[in-house]
Design a protein around this motif. Structure first.
Motif, short mmCIF file in Angstrom:
data_model
loop_
_atom_site.label_atom_id
_atom_site.label_comp_id
_atom_site.label_asym_id
_atom_site.label_seq_id
_atom_site.Cartn_x
_atom_site.Cartn_y
_atom_site.Cartn_z
N ILE A 70 -39.28 41.10 3.90
CA ILE A 70 -39.13 40.64 5.28
C ILE A 70 -40.48 40.25 5.85
N GLU A 71 -41.48 41.10 5.67
CA GLU A 71 -42.82 40.81 6.18
C GLU A 71 -43.37 39.52 5.58
N ARG A 72 -43.26 39.39 4.26
CA ARG A 72 -43.81 38.24 3.54
C ARG A 72 -43.12 36.93 3.95
N ILE A 73 -41.79 36.95 4.00
CA ILE A 73 -41.04 35.73 4.32
C ILE A 73 -41.24 35.36 5.79
N PRO A 81 -41.31 39.54 12.17
CA PRO A 81 -40.25 40.13 11.33
C PRO A 81 -38.93 40.32 12.09
N ARG A 82 -39.01 40.76 13.34
CA ARG A 82 -37.78 40.96 14.12
C ARG A 82 -37.02 39.65 14.34
N ALA A 83 -37.75 38.56 14.54
CA ALA A 83 -37.11 37.26 14.73
C ALA A 83 -36.48 36.78 13.43
N ALA A 87 -32.47 36.10 12.91
CA ALA A 87 -32.01 34.77 12.53
C ALA A 87 -31.24 34.75 11.21
N TYR A 88 -31.62 35.61 10.25
CA TYR A 88 -31.09 35.46 8.90
C TYR A 88 -30.40 36.67 8.29
N LEU A 89 -30.67 37.86 8.81
CA LEU A 89 -30.21 39.06 8.12
C LEU A 89 -29.24 39.89 8.95
N ARG A 90 -28.57 40.78 8.24
CA ARG A 90 -27.72 41.79 8.86
C ARG A 90 -27.87 43.06 8.04
#
Length: 165
Positions: A70-73, A81-83, A87-90
């Protein structure tokens, strides 16, 4: 490739009981050279398999995202990371971060990954057929043979090469 992918779940289903039994034996008594055999089978298969022709893993399943992923992407996408998470995860039933939906939002129409250089660890390692101590991931491999034609071929070759009693 479409025909292969269409037939793969049925072929994997037909081999499921046989594979499950094989993996149970493999877990109990793994050959000393298993890591070498698996690396060889993996390398041979991926000399003739082009993932860009398939991308079924990206189209049908989603990886787990570690905090490091998450941090890297997020950094790559210039997001907090929160954004990125919003936007992409659950969070799934196992309390892991996974994609909100499949196919993967980062998969292009040409089967190229737009975040390939920073993709999640699970994507980098898929289908896990060259993993050390392969005997420990039998259940995962049983799932992957229904998704990945290369994994299916590797498992079939493995059963030919490794004779278990």
């Amino acid at each position: 490739m479409d025909k292969i992918l269409e037939q793969l779940p049925q072929k994997a289903g037909e081999k499921h009981a046989e594979n499950k039994k094989f993996f149970a034996k493999l877990r109990r008594r793994p050959p000393k050279n298993l890591d070498y055999v698996m690396q060889d089978l993996h390398d041979q298969e991926f000399e003739r398999t082009d993932c860009l022709e398939c991308a079924n893993c990206c189209k049908t399943t989603g990886p787990l995202f570690t905090n490091a992923d998450i941090e890297r992407i997020a950094k790559h996408l210039r997001l907090k990371p929160r954004a990125f998470i919003a936007a992409y995860l659950r969070i799934d039933e196992d309390n892991d971060y996974v994609l909100q939906e499949v196919p993967c939002a980062f998969l292009g129409a040409d089967n190229y990954c737009s975040i390939y250089n920073v993709r999640p660890k699970a994507c980098r390692e898929f289908p896990h057929t060259d993993r050390k101590k392969f005997q420990q991931i039998g259940n995962l491999t049983l799932k992957n043979v229904a998704i990945c034609p290369a994994a299916f071929h590797i498992v079939e070759a493995m059963k030919e090469r490794i004779k278990l009693k």
